[in-house]
Design an enzyme around this catalytic site. Structure first.
Site: not given
Ligand code: NAD
Ligand code: IPM
Ligand code: MN
Length: 356
Positions: A142, A188, A220, A244, A248
């Site tokens: 970000y 990751k 993942d 983030d 959700d």
């Protein structure tokens, strides 16, 4: 009588609707407590751009820095999507987080027993889920530079320093000590150097917390495990973008994104906001679920203002109201005794809080 100064940012879309209900509930809880709250409104997001030409006016930054805590609704909307990146509502929010230094975003996901049928997932998978996503909030892709959008190519940079990883890892381990003492660090590391440093550093921090068990999971796989068996998680520790997305996803475990609160802490002043956005598709209709914001207000009482008892009372009131079958539209097909508007459910929760 103690006085706490709250900076209020209602924002765009459903922001004003849901924040008004959180304030209603805060006012109700205050009547039986030994503290008072004062509120100062500030502009951020699209509404700030429209009035002041920028998404985060200086008065907002200054006002927030002087407050004891910040209660925030949501920002953004199609109207401002075409603006240059630094003028977009989202840039205002990212700048505020960065200015405040709130690097730790706590996103708890709890399933209310009454809502186990509310999710698209099976009740037996959900019953008893109680997890906490600890999302790094002021670093990662970000904020990394260089970043640029060219005509036929664009790039961003994912970067974390060891110190940034250490401090967020500590928050996760400290949180785990107060819970089931399990941290799952999500990265990751099979592909990204940033994640390799992340993993090594988290291992190092773990040495200071021998009572906490640490596991690692690729992001993942974590996305899949969250819907396969969410009960396996206690604390999920992860970076900005993974946190983030995963939070959700995790909101659907609880039944609606309109239920998930958050606390952004670790900086000069804490920022308390629902995890969802400004929901332009339902704004102005009086159907938004204000519970995520009401529970964010409760996190504000606990984490920023030290008012644990009042925080617990709000949480109990929300649980009671859901148990009694009051639902906003997003949850209306599940055990609803009465489908309520945003303001109605806010008033019912405010009333319930005075009886706890
Ligand atoms: P969103 O979270 O606003 O909405 C996603 C879906 O969830 C929509 O169907 C919406 O109606 C529903 N929803 C969200 N909150 C709800 C609530 N309280 N009650 C009932 N239903 C609710 O995400 P989006 O549509 O991808 O983004 C809309 C805008 O919000 C964009 O401009 C985005 O950048 C912004 N956004 C802001 C924040 C924030 O302010 N913290 C967070 C996420 C997105
Ligand atoms: C959130 C939002 C923000 C984020 C956006 C609006 C900048 O999605 O708070 O989850 O990505 O952090
Ligand atoms: Mn988000």
């Amino acid at each position: 009588m103690k006085k706490h100064k709250v900076a209020v940012i209602k924002g765009d879309g459903i922001g004003p609707e849901i924040v008004d209900e959180a304030i209603k509930v805060l006012d109700a809880v205050c009547t039986d407590e030994e503290f008072e709250l004062s509120y100062d409104d500030y502009l951020m997001g699209g509404c700030a751009y429209d009035l002041k030409g920028e998404p985060l006016p200086i008065e907002t930054i200054e006002g927030c820095k002087k407050a004891d805590a910040i209660l925030f609704g949501a920002i953004g909307g199609e109207k401002w999507d075409g603006l240059k990146r630094h003028l977009r509502p989202e840039s205002g929010l990212l700048k505020l987080r960065s200015e405040l230094g709130v690097f730790a975003n706590l996103r708890p996901v709890k399933v209310f027993d009454e809502l186990v049928d509310a999710s698209t997932l099976k009740p037996e998978v959900l019953k008893g889920v109680d997890l906490l996503v600890v999302r790094e909030l002021t670093g990662g892709i970000y904020f990394g530079s260089p970043r640029e959008k060219l005509e036929d190519r664009a790039y961003n940079t994912m970067v974390y320093s060891k110190d940034e990883i250490k401090r967020i890892a500590k928050v996760a381990f400290e949180s785990a000590l107060k819970r089931r003492k399990e941290v799952c660090s999500v990265d990751k590391a099979n592909v990204l150097e940033v994640s390799q440093l992340w993993r090594d550093t988290v291992e190092e921090v773990a040495k200071d917390y021998p009572e906490v068990s640490l596991s690692h999971m690729y992001v993942d796989n974590c996305a899949m495990q969250l819907v396969r068996n969410p009960k396996q998680f206690d604390v999920i520790l992860t970076g900005n973008i993974f946190g983030d997305i995963l939070s959700d996803e995790a909101s659907m475990i609880s039944g609606s994104i309109g239920l998930l609160p958050s606390a952004s802490i670790g900086g000069s002043v804490g920022l308390f906001e629902p995890i969802h956005g400004s929901a332009p598709d339902i704004s102005g209709q009086g159907i938004a679920n204000p519970i995520a914001t009401i529970l964010s207000a409760s996190m504000m009482l606990r984490y920023a203002l030290g008012e644990e008892r009042a925080a617990n009372r709000i949480e109990s009131a929300v649980a009671k109201v859901l148990k009694d079958g009051y639902r906003t539209k997003d949850l209306s097909s599940y055990g609803a005794k009465e489908v309520c508007s945003t303001t109605e459910i806010g008033s019912i929760i405010a009333d319930a809080v005075t009886k706890i």
